[in-house]
Scaffold this active site. Structure first.
Site, PDB file in Angstrom:
ATOM      1  N   GLU A 144       0.820  -1.217   0.000  1.00 18.85           N
ATOM      2  CA  GLU A 144       0.000   0.000   0.000  1.00 18.85           C
ATOM      3  C   GLU A 144       0.852   1.264   0.000  1.00 18.85           C
ATOM      4  OE1 GLU A 144      -2.917  -0.310  -0.776  1.00 18.85           O
ATOM      5  OE2 GLU A 144      -3.068  -2.455  -0.409  1.00 18.85           O
ATOM      6  N   HIS A 147       2.020   1.948  -3.436  1.00 13.63           N
ATOM      7  CA  HIS A 147       1.012   2.644  -4.244  1.00 13.63           C
ATOM      8  C   HIS A 147       1.122   4.158  -4.043  1.00 13.63           C
ATOM      9  CE1 HIS A 147      -1.224  -0.493  -6.139  1.00 13.63           C
ATOM     10  NE2 HIS A 147      -1.673  -1.049  -5.021  1.00 13.63           N
ATOM     11  N   GLU A 225      -0.964  -3.263  -9.606  1.00 12.38           N
ATOM     12  CA  GLU A 225      -0.906  -4.281  -8.547  1.00 12.38           C
ATOM     13  C   GLU A 225       0.392  -5.076  -8.635  1.00 12.38           C
ATOM     14  OE1 GLU A 225      -3.060  -4.712  -5.891  1.00 12.38           O
ATOM     15  OE2 GLU A 225      -3.687  -2.784  -6.704  1.00 12.38           O
TER      16      GLU A 225
END
Length: 297
Positions: A144, A147, A225
């Site tokens: 995360e 990202h 992803e």
């Protein structure tokens, strides 16, 4: 091998974003040709609409996204282990400390949001915090945080905005074409073969562009992803932790509350019931493929 995969994923995302802009220009040119006999005017209008959509969506508040997903902001006293792992991963990634949220849900999931590292946030479900050990949780949070560091949220938001713009222009163009009657079609029939070909191409563009835009948007989501998985390993130096985390995620039940399409793409794992659809229509790559890529690093 790791850096090679990261570079490859970045290149693919650039190619996909370029494909989006090509789609936007094509659909705009088609609408312009059908409605105003001007490719240039239509293409320029489409780019302006796309830019307005992108900027308006990028600057939506983090609190809005968190509210939609029933996430509650926490402090270090609420969940010290989770909070400190986010803190550690942010430090390693060299980004500001994001806000930390928890979603009261038994499923295993997490996501990040924010248009830049300066206003980012990370959320995890109570189920994830309960089931994952420290190494696995570090891998998920590393994913995360990656990202955030890679500006994936901004890229994904732009992709959603451009897909919405393509759909809007296609809808407007199609309706106005039929409401205006057969003038454009009659002109082309009275013109020549080239005019008829351009008419058919323009109509097909209006029909097929929204589907193509959705496929490109989903492809971008899948590439990000893969990139975040690889970037998490770069941060933690622990591919086994990421692999074990993905294996546990693959056995997770769906989220108990409804999740909209835009939010679903943010999560590390598909939060809704997994339907047996083509991989082309999935926001996430198959977990088996993600694990296989990690094994070859």
């Amino acid at each position: 091998m790791l850096y090679q995969q990261i570079s490859q994923n970045k290149r693919r995302t650039v190619i996909l974003l370029f494909a989006f802009f090509v789609l936007l220009v094509v659909i705009g040119a088609a609408a312009g040709y059908l409605l105003a006999d001007s490719y240039q005017l239509g293409a320029a209008f489409a780019l302006i609409i796309g830019a307005i959509y992108a900027f308006s969506m990028i600057f939506q508040s983090t609190s809005l996204v968190m509210g939609m997903n029933k996430a509650k902001e926490i402090t270090v006293n609420d969940a010290p282990d989770f909070f400190h792992i986010v803190e550690d991963m942010a430090l390693v990634a060299q980004i500001p400390m994001p806000k930390v949220f928890i979603i009261d849900d038994p499923s295993l999931n997490a996501f990040a949001t924010g248009s830049s590292p300066q206003n980012a946030a990370v959320a995890a479900t109570t189920g994830l915090l309960k089931v994952m050990n420290r190494e696995e949780l570090e891998a998920v949070i590393g994913h995360e945080v990656s990202h955030i560091r890679n500006y994936d949220i901004r890229i994904s938001t732009i992709a959603v905005a451009l897909a919405s713009a393509v759909t809007l222009i296609s809808s407007i163009g199609g309706r106005m074409m039929w409401y205006s009657g057969g003038r454009r079609r009659d002109d082309d029939r009275n013109d020549n073969g080239f005019g008829a070909i351009m008419l058919i191409f323009s109509i097909l563009s209006l029909i097929l562009a929204p589907l193509a835009a959705s496929l490109v948007q989903l492809a971008i989501s899948r590439q990000r992803e893969y990139l975040a998985d690889a970037s998490s390993v770069e941060l933690t130096r622990n591919p086994e932790g990421m692999i074990r985390a993905l294996q546990k995620l693959s056995n997770s039940q769906p989220m108990t509350h409804p999740v909209d399409d835009a939010s679903a793409a943010l999560y590390i794992n598909e939060p809704r019931k997994k339907e047996k659809l083509s991989a082309l229509f999935s926001t996430h790559p198959p977990i088996e493929d993600r694990i296989e890529r990690l094994k070859h690093m």
